[in-house]
Design a protein around this motif. Sequence first.
Motif, PDB file in Angstrom:
ATOM      1  N   MET A 136      -5.921 -26.219  -1.232  1.00 15.35           N
ATOM      2  CA  MET A 136      -5.873 -24.973  -0.472  1.00 15.35           C
ATOM      3  C   MET A 136      -5.375 -23.828  -1.345  1.00 15.35           C
ATOM      4  O   MET A 136      -5.909 -22.729  -1.319  1.00 15.35           O
ATOM      5  N   LEU A 137      -4.326 -24.070  -2.147  1.00 10.63           N
ATOM      6  CA  LEU A 137      -3.800 -23.047  -3.035  1.00 10.63           C
ATOM      7  C   LEU A 137      -4.840 -22.601  -4.045  1.00 10.63           C
ATOM      8  O   LEU A 137      -4.989 -21.417  -4.331  1.00 10.63           O
ATOM      9  N   GLY A 138      -5.619 -23.562  -4.563  1.00 11.59           N
ATOM     10  CA  GLY A 138      -6.665 -23.224  -5.526  1.00 11.59           C
ATOM     11  C   GLY A 138      -7.738 -22.352  -4.916  1.00 11.59           C
ATOM     12  O   GLY A 138      -8.227 -21.416  -5.542  1.00 11.59           O
ATOM     13  N   LEU A 139      -8.090 -22.618  -3.648  1.00 18.03           N
ATOM     14  CA  LEU A 139      -9.096 -21.813  -2.958  1.00 18.03           C
ATOM     15  C   LEU A 139      -8.602 -20.390  -2.787  1.00 18.03           C
ATOM     16  O   LEU A 139      -9.305 -19.418  -3.044  1.00 18.03           O
ATOM     17  N   PHE A 140      -7.327 -20.219  -2.370  1.00 21.92           N
ATOM     18  CA  PHE A 140      -6.789 -18.877  -2.148  1.00 21.92           C
ATOM     19  C   PHE A 140      -6.719 -18.085  -3.450  1.00 21.92           C
ATOM     20  O   PHE A 140      -6.948 -16.887  -3.470  1.00 21.92           O
ATOM     21  N   SER A 141      -6.420 -18.788  -4.552  1.00 28.55           N
ATOM     22  CA  SER A 141      -6.277 -18.088  -5.823  1.00 28.55           C
ATOM     23  C   SER A 141      -7.590 -17.495  -6.309  1.00 28.55           C
ATOM     24  O   SER A 141      -7.596 -16.647  -7.182  1.00 28.55           O
ATOM     25  N   ARG A 142      -8.697 -17.969  -5.736  1.00 26.92           N
ATOM     26  CA  ARG A 142     -10.000 -17.427  -6.130  1.00 26.92           C
ATOM     27  C   ARG A 142     -10.384 -16.210  -5.297  1.00 26.92           C
ATOM     28  O   ARG A 142     -11.487 -15.703  -5.411  1.00 26.92           O
ATOM     29  N   LYS A 143      -9.476 -15.762  -4.428  1.00 24.29           N
ATOM     30  CA  LYS A 143      -9.724 -14.599  -3.600  1.00 24.29           C
ATOM     31  C   LYS A 143      -8.660 -13.539  -3.861  1.00 24.29           C
ATOM     32  O   LYS A 143      -7.513 -13.863  -4.159  1.00 24.29           O
ATOM     33  N   LYS A 144      -9.066 -12.262  -3.752  1.00 27.73           N
ATOM     34  CA  LYS A 144      -8.126 -11.165  -3.954  1.00 27.73           C
ATOM     35  C   LYS A 144      -8.475 -10.021  -3.004  1.00 27.73           C
ATOM     36  O   LYS A 144      -9.610  -9.889  -2.565  1.00 27.73           O
ATOM     37  N   SER A 145      -7.488  -9.192  -2.740  1.00 25.23           N
ATOM     38  CA  SER A 145      -7.766  -7.953  -2.024  1.00 25.23           C
ATOM     39  C   SER A 145      -8.372  -6.957  -3.004  1.00 25.23           C
ATOM     40  O   SER A 145      -8.303  -7.143  -4.224  1.00 25.23           O
ATOM     41  N   LEU A 146      -8.944  -5.906  -2.492  1.00 25.23           N
ATOM     42  CA  LEU A 146      -9.548  -4.894  -3.357  1.00 25.23           C
ATOM     43  C   LEU A 146      -8.493  -4.262  -4.271  1.00 25.23           C
ATOM     44  O   LEU A 146      -8.763  -3.994  -5.443  1.00 25.23           O
ATOM     45  N   ILE A 147      -7.302  -4.034  -3.746  1.00 27.41           N
ATOM     46  CA  ILE A 147      -6.249  -3.447  -4.571  1.00 27.41           C
ATOM     47  C   ILE A 147      -5.799  -4.429  -5.640  1.00 27.41           C
ATOM     48  O   ILE A 147      -5.659  -4.079  -6.815  1.00 27.41           O
ATOM     49  N   GLN A 148      -5.602  -5.689  -5.270  1.00 23.23           N
ATOM     50  CA  GLN A 148      -5.177  -6.700  -6.239  1.00 23.23           C
ATOM     51  C   GLN A 148      -6.200  -6.897  -7.352  1.00 23.23           C
ATOM     52  O   GLN A 148      -5.849  -7.221  -8.480  1.00 23.23           O
ATOM     53  N   SER A 149      -7.465  -6.688  -7.046  1.00 24.84           N
ATOM     54  CA  SER A 149      -8.529  -6.949  -8.011  1.00 24.84           C
ATOM     55  C   SER A 149      -8.570  -5.931  -9.148  1.00 24.84           C
ATOM     56  O   SER A 149      -9.199  -6.173 -10.180  1.00 24.84           O
ATOM     57  N   GLY A 150      -7.938  -4.777  -8.955  1.00 26.04           N
ATOM     58  CA  GLY A 150      -8.037  -3.700  -9.926  1.00 26.04           C
ATOM     59  C   GLY A 150      -9.337  -2.929  -9.812  1.00 26.04           C
ATOM     60  O   GLY A 150      -9.592  -1.994 -10.576  1.00 26.04           O
ATOM     61  N   LEU A 151     -10.147  -3.290  -8.840  1.00 25.91           N
ATOM     62  CA  LEU A 151     -11.474  -2.695  -8.682  1.00 25.91           C
ATOM     63  C   LEU A 151     -11.406  -1.214  -8.303  1.00 25.91           C
ATOM     64  O   LEU A 151     -12.345  -0.464  -8.557  1.00 25.91           O
ATOM     65  N   LEU A 152     -10.297  -0.785  -7.721  1.00 33.92           N
ATOM     66  CA  LEU A 152     -10.196   0.595  -7.233  1.00 33.92           C
ATOM     67  C   LEU A 152      -9.737   1.588  -8.285  1.00 33.92           C
ATOM     68  O   LEU A 152      -9.713   2.787  -8.025  1.00 33.92           O
ATOM     69  N   LYS A 153      -9.386   1.122  -9.467  1.00 32.73           N
ATOM     70  CA  LYS A 153      -8.969   2.036 -10.522  1.00 32.73           C
ATOM     71  C   LYS A 153     -10.170   2.856 -10.979  1.00 32.73           C
ATOM     72  O   LYS A 153     -11.199   2.311 -11.364  1.00 32.73           O
ATOM     73  N   ASP A 154     -10.049   4.175 -10.895  1.00 33.00           N
ATOM     74  CA  ASP A 154     -11.117   5.117 -11.256  1.00 33.00           C
ATOM     75  C   ASP A 154     -12.371   4.921 -10.402  1.00 33.00           C
ATOM     76  O   ASP A 154     -13.482   5.234 -10.829  1.00 33.00           O
ATOM     77  N   ALA A 155     -12.200   4.405  -9.188  1.00 33.60           N
ATOM     78  CA  ALA A 155     -13.341   4.107  -8.318  1.00 33.60           C
ATOM     79  C   ALA A 155     -13.855   5.363  -7.603  1.00 33.60           C
ATOM     80  O   ALA A 155     -13.185   6.392  -7.540  1.00 33.60           O
ATOM     81  N   VAL A 156     -15.064   5.223  -7.066  1.00 26.73           N
ATOM     82  CA  VAL A 156     -15.716   6.288  -6.303  1.00 26.73           C
ATOM     83  C   VAL A 156     -15.971   5.780  -4.884  1.00 26.73           C
ATOM     84  O   VAL A 156     -16.544   4.702  -4.703  1.00 26.73           O
ATOM     85  N   ASP A 157     -15.513   6.535  -3.886  1.00 27.83           N
ATOM     86  CA  ASP A 157     -15.866   6.265  -2.491  1.00 27.83           C
ATOM     87  C   ASP A 157     -17.017   7.210  -2.156  1.00 27.83           C
ATOM     88  O   ASP A 157     -16.852   8.422  -2.109  1.00 27.83           O
ATOM     89  N   ASN A 158     -18.185   6.650  -1.926  1.00 29.53           N
ATOM     90  CA  ASN A 158     -19.406   7.440  -1.790  1.00 29.53           C
ATOM     91  C   ASN A 158     -19.748   7.870  -0.365  1.00 29.53           C
ATOM     92  O   ASN A 158     -20.759   8.542  -0.168  1.00 29.53           O
ATOM     93  N   HIS A 159     -18.909   7.497   0.611  1.00 26.87           N
ATOM     94  CA  HIS A 159     -19.286   7.770   1.999  1.00 26.87           C
ATOM     95  C   HIS A 159     -18.005   7.872   2.828  1.00 26.87           C
ATOM     96  O   HIS A 159     -17.278   6.895   2.985  1.00 26.87           O
ATOM     97  N   SER A 160     -17.742   9.069   3.358  1.00 28.35           N
ATOM     98  CA  SER A 160     -16.541   9.244   4.174  1.00 28.35           C
ATOM     99  C   SER A 160     -16.748  10.374   5.175  1.00 28.35           C
ATOM    100  O   SER A 160     -17.606  11.237   5.000  1.00 28.35           O
ATOM    101  N   HIS A 161     -15.921  10.325   6.216  1.00 32.21           N
ATOM    102  CA  HIS A 161     -15.958  11.359   7.254  1.00 32.21           C
ATOM    103  C   HIS A 161     -14.557  11.942   7.410  1.00 32.21           C
ATOM    104  O   HIS A 161     -13.958  11.892   8.486  1.00 32.21           O
ATOM    105  N   ILE A 162     -14.045  12.505   6.312  1.00 32.55           N
ATOM    106  CA  ILE A 162     -12.680  13.054   6.346  1.00 32.55           C
ATOM    107  C   ILE A 162     -12.644  14.568   6.212  1.00 32.55           C
ATOM    108  O   ILE A 162     -11.558  15.137   6.130  1.00 32.55           O
ATOM    109  N   LEU A 163     -13.811  15.224   6.189  1.00 31.99           N
ATOM    110  CA  LEU A 163     -13.793  16.685   6.294  1.00 31.99           C
ATOM    111  C   LEU A 163     -13.378  17.005   7.726  1.00 31.99           C
ATOM    112  O   LEU A 163     -14.072  16.617   8.675  1.00 31.99           O
ATOM    113  N   PRO A 164     -12.257  17.678   7.922  1.00 32.91           N
ATOM    114  CA  PRO A 164     -11.683  17.735   9.273  1.00 32.91           C
ATOM    115  C   PRO A 164     -12.460  18.602  10.255  1.00 32.91           C
ATOM    116  O   PRO A 164     -12.958  19.670   9.927  1.00 32.91           O
TER     117      PRO A 164
END
Length: 242
Positions: A1-29
Amino acid sequence: MLGLFSRKKSLIQSGLLKDAVDNHSHILPGVDDGVRTLEESLEILAFLEETGFSTLWLTPHIMEDVPNTTEDLRRRFDALRQSYQGPLHLHLAAEYMIDNLFEERLEAGDLLRHGGDRVLVETSTLFPPIGFWDIIDRMMRKGYVPLLAHPERYRYMEMKDYERLRSLGVLLQLNIPSLVGAYGESVQEKALRLLDKGMYVMAGSDCHRSRSVRRWYQDPVLKKDTLGKLRPLMAGLSEQAE
């Protein structure tokens, strides 16, 4: 079970969000069903800074029920940029529902582009617009590149439809919440299949609220191979200037 979990990460843990682009949002108020206040917009921008993002595309709805004008959206976008003093690169585009209003704007050449000649479009999740393929053809003949938002959510589309779209030069944008079942299991399965086939060119949160953007970037735990396929989609495309 521990080995299975270690093969998964959150987006923040993965480092994937460093210098990332969010291409779709609805935050213009105050322009659609997304963020209502400037304060919430600034809160989201601060969170994206903290998580390492470099770029955000603001893509408010334009449709018959939400007939935002190009001039008004640009005015509101300029006001947001004056209020926000952080390092994120902000760009304005729009998410156009393919309807009669879109056809009018297309004919007039009155479209906010998602970098280069790309135009972000969507349809009903249940039914295709009348004359869908003809509208796609007209967009391309006018020099626009259709960028189809969250194609995994369109129940009427099958793999042959996505393959036809890609063969025509239509680009596909993934909604990250789709990968974790935010819109149901069938959408999740379709998103993972399209991702596996390399059908997407970019990804986005489709954020409408502060709590949702935090949820989609903090909570999801994804398999290592899924994160690997998602990584290039978070880098965006070239010619991203507004």
